[in-house]
Design an enzyme around this catalytic site. Structure first.
Site, PDB file in Angstrom:
ATOM      1  N   HIS A   1      -6.289   7.620  12.328  1.00 48.16           N
ATOM      2  CA  HIS A   1      -5.732   6.143  12.162  1.00 48.16           C
ATOM      3  C   HIS A   1      -4.339   5.761  12.006  1.00 48.16           C
ATOM      4  O   HIS A   1      -4.191   5.083  11.919  1.00 48.16           O
ATOM      5  CB  HIS A   1      -6.925   5.209  11.223  1.00 48.16           C
ATOM      6  CG  HIS A   1      -8.254   5.044  11.598  1.00 48.16           C
ATOM      7  ND1 HIS A   1      -8.723   4.709  11.116  1.00 48.16           N
ATOM      8  CD2 HIS A   1      -8.762   5.316  12.917  1.00 48.16           C
ATOM      9  CE1 HIS A   1     -10.906   4.345  11.872  1.00 48.16           C
ATOM     10  NE2 HIS A   1     -10.315   4.018  13.019  1.00 48.16           N
TER      11      HIS A   1
ATOM     12  N   CYS B   1      15.623  -0.704  14.650  1.00 42.85           N
ATOM     13  CA  CYS B   1      15.126   0.810  15.100  1.00 42.85           C
ATOM     14  C   CYS B   1      16.120   1.772  14.893  1.00 42.85           C
ATOM     15  O   CYS B   1      16.939   1.804  15.829  1.00 42.85           O
ATOM     16  CB  CYS B   1      14.220   0.565  16.060  1.00 42.85           C
ATOM     17  SG  CYS B   1      13.722   2.007  16.799  1.00 42.85           S
TER      18      CYS B   1
ATOM     19  N   CYS C   1       8.335   1.985  16.180  1.00 41.98           N
ATOM     20  CA  CYS C   1       8.916   1.308  16.546  1.00 41.98           C
ATOM     21  C   CYS C   1       7.701   0.658  18.341  1.00 41.98           C
ATOM     22  O   CYS C   1       7.726   1.241  19.047  1.00 41.98           O
ATOM     23  CB  CYS C   1       9.893   1.762  17.166  1.00 41.98           C
ATOM     24  SG  CYS C   1      10.800   0.041  18.536  1.00 41.98           S
TER      25      CYS C   1
ATOM     26  N   ARG D   1       0.665  -1.417   0.426  1.00 43.85           N
ATOM     27  CA  ARG D   1      -0.115   0.011  -0.014  1.00 43.85           C
ATOM     28  C   ARG D   1       0.777   0.876   0.523  1.00 43.85           C
ATOM     29  O   ARG D   1       0.333   2.066  -1.060  1.00 43.85           O
ATOM     30  CB  ARG D   1      -1.057   0.331   1.355  1.00 43.85           C
ATOM     31  CG  ARG D   1      -1.960  -1.375   1.310  1.00 43.85           C
ATOM     32  CD  ARG D   1      -2.370  -1.415   2.139  1.00 43.85           C
ATOM     33  NE  ARG D   1      -3.491   0.207   2.282  1.00 43.85           N
ATOM     34  CZ  ARG D   1      -4.571   0.228   3.734  1.00 43.85           C
ATOM     35  NH1 ARG D   1      -4.449  -0.558   4.421  1.00 43.85           N
ATOM     36  NH2 ARG D   1      -4.952   0.983   3.182  1.00 43.85           N
TER      37      ARG D   1
ATOM     38  N   GLU E   1     -23.010   6.758  -1.298  1.00 45.95           N
ATOM     39  CA  GLU E   1     -24.472   5.961  -0.931  1.00 45.95           C
ATOM     40  C   GLU E   1     -24.995   6.180   0.277  1.00 45.95           C
ATOM     41  O   GLU E   1     -23.853   6.905   1.026  1.00 45.95           O
ATOM     42  CB  GLU E   1     -24.503   4.472  -0.822  1.00 45.95           C
ATOM     43  CG  GLU E   1     -23.451   3.593  -0.670  1.00 45.95           C
ATOM     44  CD  GLU E   1     -23.465   2.258  -0.858  1.00 45.95           C
ATOM     45  OE1 GLU E   1     -23.146   2.341  -2.121  1.00 45.95           O
ATOM     46  OE2 GLU E   1     -22.264   2.352   0.265  1.00 45.95           O
TER      47      GLU E   1
HETATM   48  P1  OAD Z   1     -15.245   1.700   3.993  1.00 48.15           P
HETATM   49  O1  OAD Z   1     -15.210   1.480   2.707  1.00 48.15           O
HETATM   50  O2  OAD Z   1     -16.007   1.055   4.889  1.00 48.15           O
HETATM   51  O3  OAD Z   1     -16.355   2.593   3.453  1.00 48.15           O
HETATM   52  C1  OAD Z   1     -15.901   3.672   2.400  1.00 48.15           C
HETATM   53  C2  OAD Z   1     -17.458   4.766   1.751  1.00 48.15           C
HETATM   54  O4  OAD Z   1     -17.584   5.064   0.687  1.00 48.15           O
HETATM   55  C3  OAD Z   1     -18.298   3.581   1.511  1.00 48.15           C
HETATM   56  O5  OAD Z   1     -19.994   3.818   2.247  1.00 48.15           O
HETATM   57  C4  OAD Z   1     -18.292   4.003  -0.477  1.00 48.15           C
HETATM   58  O6  OAD Z   1     -19.991   3.718  -0.835  1.00 48.15           O
HETATM   59  C5  OAD Z   1     -18.329   5.240  -0.372  1.00 48.15           C
HETATM   60  N1  OAD Z   1     -17.991   5.513  -1.815  1.00 48.15           N
HETATM   61  C6  OAD Z   1     -16.882   4.671  -2.336  1.00 48.15           C
HETATM   62  N2  OAD Z   1     -16.690   5.536  -3.178  1.00 48.15           N
HETATM   63  C7  OAD Z   1     -16.945   7.295  -3.332  1.00 48.15           C
HETATM   64  C8  OAD Z   1     -17.084   8.705  -3.860  1.00 48.15           C
HETATM   65  N3  OAD Z   1     -16.127   8.042  -5.223  1.00 48.15           N
HETATM   66  N4  OAD Z   1     -17.283   9.138  -3.584  1.00 48.15           N
HETATM   67  C9  OAD Z   1     -18.231   9.089  -2.701  1.00 48.15           C
HETATM   68  N5  OAD Z   1     -17.783   8.606  -1.415  1.00 48.15           N
HETATM   69  C10 OAD Z   1     -17.390   7.082  -2.387  1.00 48.15           C
HETATM   70  O7  OAD Z   1     -14.230   3.333   4.021  1.00 48.15           O
HETATM   71  P2  OAD Z   1     -14.141   3.811   5.629  1.00 48.15           P
HETATM   72  O8  OAD Z   1     -14.988   4.127   6.269  1.00 48.15           O
HETATM   73  O9  OAD Z   1     -12.932   4.517   5.399  1.00 48.15           O
HETATM   74  O10 OAD Z   1     -10.017   0.735   9.167  1.00 48.15           O
HETATM   75  O11 OAD Z   1     -13.655   2.993   7.120  1.00 48.15           O
HETATM   76  C11 OAD Z   1     -13.082   3.410   8.141  1.00 48.15           C
HETATM   77  C12 OAD Z   1     -12.572   2.007   8.577  1.00 48.15           C
HETATM   78  O12 OAD Z   1     -12.148   1.045   8.287  1.00 48.15           O
HETATM   79  C13 OAD Z   1     -10.795   1.955   7.646  1.00 48.15           C
HETATM   80  O13 OAD Z   1     -10.328   3.668   8.465  1.00 48.15           O
HETATM   81  C14 OAD Z   1     -10.132   1.515   8.258  1.00 48.15           C
HETATM   82  C15 OAD Z   1     -11.290   0.553   7.934  1.00 48.15           C
HETATM   83  O14 OAD Z   1     -10.678  -1.013   8.386  1.00 48.15           O
HETATM   84  C16 OAD Z   1      -8.829   0.230   9.645  1.00 48.15           C
HETATM   85  O15 OAD Z   1      -7.726  -0.006   8.971  1.00 48.15           O
HETATM   86  C17 OAD Z   1      -8.105   0.556  11.692  1.00 48.15           C
END
Ligand code: OAD
Length: 240
Positions: free
Chosen positions: A111, A138, A119, A61, A206
Site C-alpha cells: 500500500h 516536482c 508525482c 500522519r 480478535e
Molecule cells: P484494520 O484497522 O482494519 O485492522 C486492524 C486489526 O488489528 C484489527 O483486526 C484489530 O483487532 C487488530 N489489532 C488491533 N490492535 C492490535 C494489537 N495490539 N495486536 C494485534 N492485533 C491488533 O487495519 P488493516 O487490516 O491493516 O488501506 O487495514 C487494511 C487497510 O485498510 C489499510 O492498509 C488501509 C485501510 O483502509 C488503505 O488506506 C488503502
C-alpha cells in the site's frame, strides 16, 4: 519430535502490528476511519475534490511517524528472518516504516509508504519526510501541485501484486498478523496461500473477517503473541 521442513514463510501484516507502537489502526473503535471518511482522504476522487484536506491528513500522519519506534512484534519478525533457515518475506499493508526500522530486509509495501512522495504528472517516486503542499514543485518535471503521498488509495492497484502472488504460491507457511481482513486483495492472500499448500496461521487481537479460513488462530496482543510464535518456529527449526 520432528517438524516438517519449512522453506518459505510469507507474512502479511496490517495496522494491528503497529498499534502498540502508537500508530492508530483503521477499523478499531478509536481508529482512523471513525474520525475520517475514507472517501475524503483515501481515494483519487477525494484528492481531486479537496487536495488540501488529503495532503493535511498525510502530513499529520508523516509528522507523527517521526515519534514512533518498532515494538516487540516487529523485532521478532526481523529475528525470524535473520535466524530461521527458511526464506522469510513480509508483505505489509502498512505505510509506516517500522518493519525496516526493526531490521527486516525482505519487505514489500503493497500500500505504499508514508515516507515517500510521488508525482501524479511524471511518476517520480522518492523518499520524503517533510510536508507536501499544493505549492510543492516536482524536482523532475518541475510542475507545481502534482505531488502526493506515495500511498495506495481505494480504487488504485496495490503495488507488486505479481511478485506477491509468486511468494504466496511458493509459501509453506503463511502468517497474517494484525489485519482485520476487510480489504482486498490482501484479505484474499490466505485463500491463495492455502490453495497452494501453505499452512495458514492468524495472529490478531480478535478473530478477523476471514478467521475461519486459517488452519490455526492465535488471539492476543501482537507484542506478546508474535514473539512467542517466532520463538516456537525457531525452536521447531532447530529440532529438525
Ligand atoms: P484494520 O484497522 O482494519 O485492522 C486492524 C486489526 O488489528 C484489527 O483486526 C484489530 O483487532 C487488530 N489489532 C488491533 N490492535 C492490535 C494489537 N495490539 N495486536 C494485534 N492485533 C491488533 O487495519 P488493516 O487490516 O491493516 O488501506 O487495514 C487494511 C487497510 O485498510 C489499510 O492498509 C488501509 C485501510 O483502509 C488503505 O488506506 C488503502
Amino acid at each position: 519430535m520432528t517438524h516438517p521442513r519449512i522453506s518459505k514463510i510469507v507474512i502479511l501484516t496490517g495496522a494491528g502490528i503497529s498499534a502498540e507502537s502508537g500508530v492508530a489502526t483503521f477499523r478499531d473503535q478509536d481508529g482512523i476511519w471513525a474520525k475520517y471518511d475514507y472517501r475524503d482522504v483515501a481515494t483519487p476522487d477525494g484528492f481531486a475534490r479537496d487536495p488540501q484536506l488529503v495532503l493535511d491528513f498525510y502530513n499529520m500522519r508523516r509528522r507523527k511517524h517521526g515519534d514512533v519506534q518498532p515494538n516487540a512484534a516487529h523485532l521478532a519478525l526481523a529475528r525470524l528472518e535473520a535466524e530461521h533457515p527458511a526464506n522469510v518475506v513480509i508483505v505489509t499493508q502498512n505505510v509506516d516504516a517500522l518493519h525496516e526500522a526493526a531490521g527486516s530486509k525482505a519487505l514489500i509495501h503493497m500500500h505504499g509508504e508514508i515516507l515517500k512522495r510521488k508525482c501524479g504528472n511524471c511518476g517520480l517516486q522518492e523518499q520524503w519526510s517533510n510536508d507536501i503542499t499544493r505549492q510543492s514543485v516536482c524536482p523532475n518535471c518541475k510542475q507545481a501541485g502534482t505531488l502526493r503521498p506515495d500511498v495506495v488509495w481505494f480504487g488504485e492497484m496495490p503495488y507488486h501484486m505479481e511478485t506477491i502472488a509468486e511468494h504466496l504460491q511458493s509459501a509453506d507457511l503463511f502468517l497474517s498478523i494484525g489485519t482485520s481482513g476487510h480489504v482486498y486483495p490482501a484479505a484474499g492472500f490466505v485463500a491463495e496461500a492455502g490453495l497452494h499448500g501453505a499452512k495458514t496461521v492468524e495472529l490478531n487481537l480478535e478473530p478477523s473477517e476471514g478467521t475461519s479460513l486459517f488452519d490455526e488462530t492465535i488471539h492476543g496482543y501482537a507484542g506478546e503473541i508474535v514473539p512467542a510464535y517466532v520463538a516456537r518456529l525457531l525452536a521447531e527449526a532447530s529440532d529438525r
